[in-house]
Write a protein that holds these residues in place. Structure first.
Motif, PDB file in Angstrom:
ATOM      1  N   SER A 219      53.306  61.498  20.948  1.00 18.82           N
ATOM      2  CA  SER A 219      53.916  62.706  20.392  1.00 18.82           C
ATOM      3  C   SER A 219      52.913  63.848  20.226  1.00 18.82           C
ATOM      4  O   SER A 219      53.258  64.900  19.714  1.00 18.82           O
ATOM      5  CB  SER A 219      54.606  62.389  19.061  1.00 18.82           C
ATOM      6  OG  SER A 219      53.689  61.787  18.197  1.00 18.82           O
TER       7      SER A 219
ATOM      8  N   ALA B 158      49.993  66.310  22.278  1.00 17.34           N
ATOM      9  CA  ALA B 158      49.522  66.708  23.611  1.00 17.34           C
ATOM     10  C   ALA B 158      48.026  66.437  23.743  1.00 17.34           C
ATOM     11  O   ALA B 158      47.278  66.541  22.769  1.00 17.34           O
ATOM     12  CB  ALA B 158      49.812  68.185  23.823  1.00 17.34           C
TER      13      ALA B 158
ATOM     14  N   THR C 228      54.998  73.884  31.000  1.00 14.12           N
ATOM     15  CA  THR C 228      55.573  72.996  29.983  1.00 14.12           C
ATOM     16  C   THR C 228      57.086  73.052  30.127  1.00 14.12           C
ATOM     17  O   THR C 228      57.674  74.137  30.207  1.00 14.12           O
ATOM     18  CB  THR C 228      55.144  73.444  28.570  1.00 14.12           C
ATOM     19  OG1 THR C 228      53.728  73.318  28.499  1.00 14.12           O
ATOM     20  CG2 THR C 228      55.786  72.582  27.501  1.00 14.12           C
TER      21      THR C 228
ATOM     22  N   ILE D 202      58.587  67.746  27.345  1.00 13.42           N
ATOM     23  CA  ILE D 202      58.825  67.483  25.912  1.00 13.42           C
ATOM     24  C   ILE D 202      60.306  67.202  25.689  1.00 13.42           C
ATOM     25  O   ILE D 202      61.160  67.926  26.197  1.00 13.42           O
ATOM     26  CB  ILE D 202      58.457  68.740  25.079  1.00 13.42           C
ATOM     27  CG1 ILE D 202      56.983  69.094  25.269  1.00 13.42           C
ATOM     28  CG2 ILE D 202      58.771  68.543  23.611  1.00 13.42           C
ATOM     29  CD1 ILE D 202      56.578  70.380  24.557  1.00 13.42           C
TER      30      ILE D 202
ATOM     31  N   LEU E   2      55.976  63.901  26.004  1.00  6.08           N
ATOM     32  CA  LEU E   2      55.948  63.761  24.548  1.00  6.08           C
ATOM     33  C   LEU E   2      57.364  63.566  24.009  1.00  6.08           C
ATOM     34  O   LEU E   2      58.273  64.311  24.343  1.00  6.08           O
ATOM     35  CB  LEU E   2      55.372  65.017  23.883  1.00  6.08           C
ATOM     36  CG  LEU E   2      54.012  65.537  24.334  1.00  6.08           C
ATOM     37  CD1 LEU E   2      53.592  66.715  23.455  1.00  6.08           C
ATOM     38  CD2 LEU E   2      52.957  64.441  24.281  1.00  6.08           C
ATOM     39  N   THR E   3      57.526  62.573  23.132  1.00  2.36           N
ATOM     40  CA  THR E   3      58.821  62.339  22.483  1.00  2.36           C
ATOM     41  C   THR E   3      58.615  61.503  21.227  1.00  2.36           C
ATOM     42  O   THR E   3      57.669  60.701  21.204  1.00  2.36           O
ATOM     43  CB  THR E   3      59.791  61.623  23.438  1.00  2.36           C
ATOM     44  OG1 THR E   3      61.071  61.536  22.834  1.00  2.36           O
ATOM     45  CG2 THR E   3      59.354  60.205  23.746  1.00  2.36           C
TER      46      THR E   3
ATOM     47  N   VAL F  43      59.824  64.907  20.050  1.00  2.00           N
ATOM     48  CA  VAL F  43      59.145  66.141  19.655  1.00  2.00           C
ATOM     49  C   VAL F  43      60.087  67.304  19.918  1.00  2.00           C
ATOM     50  O   VAL F  43      60.554  67.483  21.041  1.00  2.00           O
ATOM     51  CB  VAL F  43      57.853  66.318  20.498  1.00  2.00           C
ATOM     52  CG1 VAL F  43      57.231  67.661  20.241  1.00  2.00           C
ATOM     53  CG2 VAL F  43      56.859  65.207  20.192  1.00  2.00           C
TER      54      VAL F  43
ATOM     55  N   LEU G  34      55.989  73.271  17.712  1.00  2.00           N
ATOM     56  CA  LEU G  34      56.807  72.067  17.549  1.00  2.00           C
ATOM     57  C   LEU G  34      57.274  71.932  16.101  1.00  2.00           C
ATOM     58  O   LEU G  34      56.730  72.591  15.205  1.00  2.00           O
ATOM     59  CB  LEU G  34      55.993  70.830  17.948  1.00  2.00           C
ATOM     60  CG  LEU G  34      55.375  70.885  19.346  1.00  2.00           C
ATOM     61  CD1 LEU G  34      54.552  69.637  19.609  1.00  2.00           C
ATOM     62  CD2 LEU G  34      56.462  71.037  20.408  1.00  2.00           C
TER      63      LEU G  34
END
Ligand SMILES: Cc1cc2nc3c(=O)[nH]c(=O)nc-3n(C[C@H](O)[C@H](O)[C@H](O)COP(=O)(O)OP(=O)(O)OC[C@H]3O[C@@H](n4cnc5c(N)ncnc54)[C@H](O)[C@@H]3O)c2cc1C
Length: 417
Positions: free
Chosen positions: A168, A170, A178, A203, A249-250, A252, A268
């Motif tokens: 989660s 970077a 992104t 994301i 990423l998750t 997020v 975020l």
């Protein structure tokens, strides 16, 4: 060790085949047993059918084996497979079936392609003994038991994500591109960005796959002539994106985007900032909500948006209701019909032909435990802690009150921006 099948010759030095098969019964009671016999041993073989629960006796010689040996072995192994329940070694999730928190965790694990075993505390003996062993009280449920012995009680999704190793934060200071949203559009963008050698970040606030990830069967995706499940499509796409170098990423959520002089700043939900040269917004759509009395309060406790694949097991032998006449409702009906006793599709129009693909209409018509209720609308749902009743108005009939535990809503989507 697990053994599916023992094949023993009747005539062996030191021990008869029947004696051997009798002896292994104690250690492998579920294994299938075949005895190889010569013509002269037939009586022993017939007796063994009862004495050692022999599954088959095979006379020698078995030429050609393609005809006389392999099909028999296949058939016996298939039979063994049907009743074989492998011990589950992954995450065990224990909770009450009809609570929002249990549903959220199931949905999160399934969406992120993490295998787990759901144990309903009200029905499963294993769940009861596990919570006793772990000193867990009912108020601590849902709880997750991990293979390393750790237990998470009523975890938030972030706690759970950290525990199961989802990323989660970077790793780079600046990205070339992104992508916000990891549905099919975002995943495709990540594959192309990464394959071009760009520093690519993907994301998602929930899991990869987006809406498509919740589909039980997608039949119109190019290159999959027999269809593909949403989770399998997702697994392939995220593997492809990560193999090519995209970072994912998750869970997020992006809450803010600011334009700076030389880069773009993404904020975020936990307040951290991501710097990127370009942004692709692929946030797709969210389910349109059914604005009917009682729906909001019971969502997650018997009422679900999507989620047919996650909750199908819980509908086993139940009457299940689906609202909506589009393809996602049709897919869900087909999928749930394999678990539920009956599936009723409620639509306001007089036919599915205006809103559903013909191939799905045909599948539904050919499925005996799916019924269509036309010109029907839900007027209210009620239940104390979980869905108990659906009130329905059907044209030309008195208002109907149906007892129901599960209602799946597929009434379209709205842009999620
Ligand atoms: C049950 C079901 C079955 C379907 N079956 C079919 C089918 O058979 N054939 C077909 O062609 N189509 C089907 N569809 C439609 C198809 O799934 C969608 O058209 C497709 O998923 C859209 O892809 P997308 O990437 O644009 O958006 P989505 O799939 O909606 O993905 C958007 C993603 O963005 C994420 N997101 C949103 N906001 C944020 C934020 N602020 N921060 C981080 N992440 C965010 C969401 O969590 C989501 O994962 C089905 C849909 C459903 C629900």
């Amino acid at each position: 060790d697990i053994v599916a099948l023992f094949i023993s010759d009747q005539k062996m030095p030191g021990m008869q085949g029947v004696e051997f098969l009798e002896a292994i019964k104690e250690y492998y009671p579920d294994a299938k047993k075949i005895l190889l016999t010569a013509y002269s041993d037939i009586n022993a073989a017939i007796k063994a059918i009862n004495d050692v629960q022999l599954d088959y006796y095979l006379m020698k010689p078995w030429d050609p084996p393609e005809e006389k040996l392999y099909p028999i072995i296949n058939e016996i192994l298939d039979d063994w497979q049907i009743y074989f329940k492998p011990e589950f070694h992954g995450i065990k999730l224990i909770g009450y079936q009809w609570t929002k928190h249990s549903h959220t965790i199931k949905d999160f694990l399934a969406g992120n392609l993490i295998p787990y075993l759901w144990l309903n505390i009200e029905l499963d003996e294993e769940a009861k003994s596990l919570i006793k062993l772990g000193n867990i009280e009912c108020k601590d449920l849902p709880a997750l038991f991990f293979e390393d012995g750790t237990i998470l009680k009523r975890p938030s999704l972030t706690e759970l994500a950290n525990k199961i190793g989802l990323k989660s934060t970077a790793s780079q200071k600046l990205y070339d591109v992104t992508i916000i949203g990891a549905g099919p559009a975002g995943l495709a963008a990540a594959v192309y960005g990464a394959s071009e050698g760009l520093r690519t970040l993907l994301i998602d606030r929930r899991a990869p796959g987006g809406q498509a990830g919740t589909s039980s069967r997608i039949e119109n995706y190019l290159g999959f002539p027999t269809g593909i499940s949403g989770s399998e499509l997702t697994r392939r796409a995220i593997t492809q994106a990560e193999r090519l170098g995209a970072e994912f990423l998750t869970p997020v959520e992006v809450v803010e985007i600011n334009l700076k002089e030389t880069y773009k700043s993404i904020i975020l939900s936990d307040g951290t900032e991501i710097k990127t040269l370009s942004i692709i917004i692929a946030t797709g759509v969210d389910y349109a909500r059914l604005q009917t009395k009682g729906i909001e309060e019971l969502t997650g406790a018997g009422i679900y948006y999507g989620a047919a694949t996650t909750e199908a097991n819980a509908c086993s032998q139940e009457d299940v209701y689906i609202v909506g006449g589009g393809n996602s409702a049709g897919q869900a009906a087909m999928y749930l019909s394999k678990f539920a006793k009956n599936v009723s599709i409620l639509i306001r129009r007089d036919s599915l032909k205006y809103t559903m693909s013909q191939y799905l209409i045909e599948q539904i018509e050919a499925t005996s435990n799916i019924q269509l209720l036309t010109k029907a609308a839900i007027t209210e749902v009620t239940g104390e802690k979980q869905l108990e009743y659906i009130n329905l108005s059907i044209e030309g009939k008195e208002n109907v009150k149906l007892s129901a535990k599960s209602l799946f809503i597929f009434i379209g989507t709205r842009p999620y921006t």
